[in-house]
Design a protein around this motif. Structure first.
Motif, mmCIF file in Angstrom:
data_model
loop_
_atom_site.group_PDB
_atom_site.id
_atom_site.type_symbol
_atom_site.label_atom_id
_atom_site.label_comp_id
_atom_site.label_asym_id
_atom_site.label_seq_id
_atom_site.Cartn_x
_atom_site.Cartn_y
_atom_site.Cartn_z
ATOM 1 N N LEU A 187 16.810 -5.340 6.717
ATOM 2 C CA LEU A 187 17.224 -4.357 6.001
ATOM 3 C C LEU A 187 16.906 -4.314 4.642
ATOM 4 O O LEU A 187 16.400 -3.372 4.093
ATOM 5 C CB LEU A 187 18.736 -4.142 6.269
ATOM 6 N N LYS A 188 16.774 -5.552 3.898
ATOM 7 C CA LYS A 188 16.274 -5.706 2.639
ATOM 8 C C LYS A 188 14.932 -5.474 2.268
ATOM 9 O O LYS A 188 14.207 -4.683 1.623
ATOM 10 C CB LYS A 188 16.904 -6.848 2.100
ATOM 11 N N LEU A 189 14.073 -5.942 3.575
ATOM 12 C CA LEU A 189 12.801 -5.665 3.495
ATOM 13 C C LEU A 189 12.188 -4.123 3.392
ATOM 14 O O LEU A 189 11.348 -3.719 2.911
ATOM 15 C CB LEU A 189 11.971 -6.448 4.525
ATOM 16 N N LYS A 190 12.972 -3.508 4.472
ATOM 17 C CA LYS A 190 12.600 -2.055 4.696
ATOM 18 C C LYS A 190 13.196 -1.241 3.378
ATOM 19 O O LYS A 190 12.302 -0.313 3.026
ATOM 20 C CB LYS A 190 13.583 -1.656 5.793
ATOM 21 N N ALA A 191 14.058 -1.811 2.714
ATOM 22 C CA ALA A 191 14.582 -0.936 1.482
ATOM 23 C C ALA A 191 13.755 -1.298 0.310
ATOM 24 O O ALA A 191 13.409 -0.387 -0.406
ATOM 25 C CB ALA A 191 16.066 -1.537 1.244
ATOM 26 N N THR A 192 13.147 -2.501 0.301
ATOM 27 C CA THR A 192 12.006 -2.601 -0.767
ATOM 28 C C THR A 192 10.757 -1.844 -0.710
ATOM 29 O O THR A 192 10.242 -1.233 -1.351
ATOM 30 C CB THR A 192 11.651 -4.286 -0.595
ATOM 31 N N LEU A 202 10.453 1.065 1.246
ATOM 32 C CA LEU A 202 10.994 2.373 0.917
ATOM 33 C C LEU A 202 10.908 2.517 -0.588
ATOM 34 O O LEU A 202 10.520 3.632 -1.254
ATOM 35 C CB LEU A 202 12.289 2.623 1.410
ATOM 36 N N ALA A 203 11.498 1.666 -1.445
ATOM 37 C CA ALA A 203 11.433 1.833 -2.835
ATOM 38 C C ALA A 203 9.966 1.838 -3.377
ATOM 39 O O ALA A 203 9.843 2.537 -4.338
ATOM 40 C CB ALA A 203 12.106 0.560 -3.212
ATOM 41 N N TYR A 204 8.988 1.065 -2.891
ATOM 42 C CA TYR A 204 7.771 1.089 -3.342
ATOM 43 C C TYR A 204 7.215 2.400 -3.157
ATOM 44 O O TYR A 204 6.321 2.933 -3.868
ATOM 45 C CB TYR A 204 6.911 -0.154 -2.728
ATOM 46 N N LYS A 205 7.276 2.753 -1.844
ATOM 47 C CA LYS A 205 6.914 4.189 -1.319
ATOM 48 C C LYS A 205 7.156 5.203 -2.232
ATOM 49 O O LYS A 205 6.581 6.100 -2.672
ATOM 50 C CB LYS A 205 6.863 4.185 -0.103
ATOM 51 N N THR A 206 8.563 5.307 -2.358
ATOM 52 C CA THR A 206 9.226 6.356 -3.241
ATOM 53 C C THR A 206 8.937 6.281 -4.828
ATOM 54 O O THR A 206 8.475 7.342 -5.030
ATOM 55 C CB THR A 206 10.793 6.225 -3.140
ATOM 56 N N ASP A 207 8.465 5.210 -5.325
ATOM 57 C CA ASP A 207 8.181 5.145 -6.704
ATOM 58 C C ASP A 207 6.660 5.569 -6.526
ATOM 59 O O ASP A 207 6.187 6.509 -7.618
ATOM 60 C CB ASP A 207 7.958 3.716 -7.086
#
Length: 288
Positions: free
Chosen positions: A78-83, A85-90
């Motif tokens: 879950l942490k890996l997916k969140a990271t 997604l954060a990169y993609k969002t940025d």
């Protein structure tokens, strides 16, 4: 000193004093097993057992999925997916900001809200280094004939030599031209004087990319046509189309007005752009 030694011997005696732990059958009082121990052994064994228990618990939590059941602790996946997604969002946010700045720049150019002109300074450095005395600026015979031929063809058809689908441009309004196209004075349009509330028509099929009020030019409508042609209609009294709508050639899109700060009477300020460059509308449209 003697009291200290006496106290030390007493403590040592207590620690090393031997006891026997006996396990009996409750009904028959039969002795099952027994073993000797002292307080020091109990303390050492308890300490070792506690340390082993702490180490085992730490290993169990750190290297097994059991840690995911601890309140407040999320799983590694879950942490890996969140990271990610954060990169993609940025990245998407940065790309969105660039696109918004690009669209804002185009909107300013098309609405005439341009205060400065940007140019490539490197392109004029080499030109400044040339000696004008050795450059022949006189046009050749072939160049003059070619220019005359292109001028004749382009006067009636803006896309005669493109090899693409020809586009016929209709007059947005009929009237007298009060101000002609003059790029030297940065007047990239023609001003057509006509009666107030006269219908303004689209010069060709296209899509409305801008339809709003501006302080300097009043109600403005900008239409994108095929072959990278853009037409702009300014100082309108009202607009009949909204941004994103499709229009047909000759369809009424606005009414002639006198809105905005840069106007002195009812007229249409009409601009024509091709491949992001302004062109003289009178070469392709008969306004009279």
């Amino acid at each position: 000193m003697a009291q200290k030694e006496k106290r030390s011997r007493k403590i040592k005696k207590k620690l090393l004093h031997k006891y026997r732990l006996v396990v009996l059958n409750e009904d028959t009082f039969e002795e099952r097993f027994s073993f000797k121990l002292n307080r020091l052994n109990v303390f050492v064994f308890s300490t070792i057992f506690t340390l082993l228990l702490i180490i085992a618990t730490t290993i169990l939590i750190a290297f097994t999925p059991l840690r995911e059941y601890i309140p407040g602790y999320s799983s590694t996946s879950l942490k890996l997916k969140a990271t990610n997604l954060a990169y993609k969002t940025d990245s998407l946010q940065q790309e969105l900001n660039v696109n918004q700045q690009y669209l804002a720049s185009i909107r300013k150019v098309l609405t005439g809200d341009v205060k400065t002109v940007d140019f490539n300074k490197d392109s004029i450095i080499n030109a400044a280094q040339l000696d004008p005395s050795i450059v022949n600026f006189n046009p050749s015979t072939e160049d003059s004939l070619l220019r005359e031929k292109v001028a004749r063809e382009d006067k009636y058809n803006p896309l005669a030599n493109t090899g693409e689908i020809n586009v016929v441009l209709f007059a947005p309004v009929k009237g007298n031209i009060s101000s002609s196209y003059n790029p030297k004075e940065k007047h990239f349009a023609v001003d057509i004087v006509t009666v107030k509330d006269a219908p303004v028509k689209a010069v060709a099929d296209g899509t409305v990319i801008f339809a709003a009020w501006t302080a300097e030019t009043g109600y403005v409508m900008i239409i994108e046509h095929r072959n990278d042609i853009i037409s702009a209609y300014k100082h309108n009294a009202s607009l009949n189309k909204e941004q994103g709508e499709l229009v047909k050639a000759g369809e009424v899109i606005a009414t002639v007005g006198n809105t905005g700060e840069l106007t002195t009477g009812p007229h249409l300020h009409f601009e024509l752009w091709s491949d992001s460059y302004p062109i003289d509308p009178t070469n392709f449209i008969d306004f009279e």
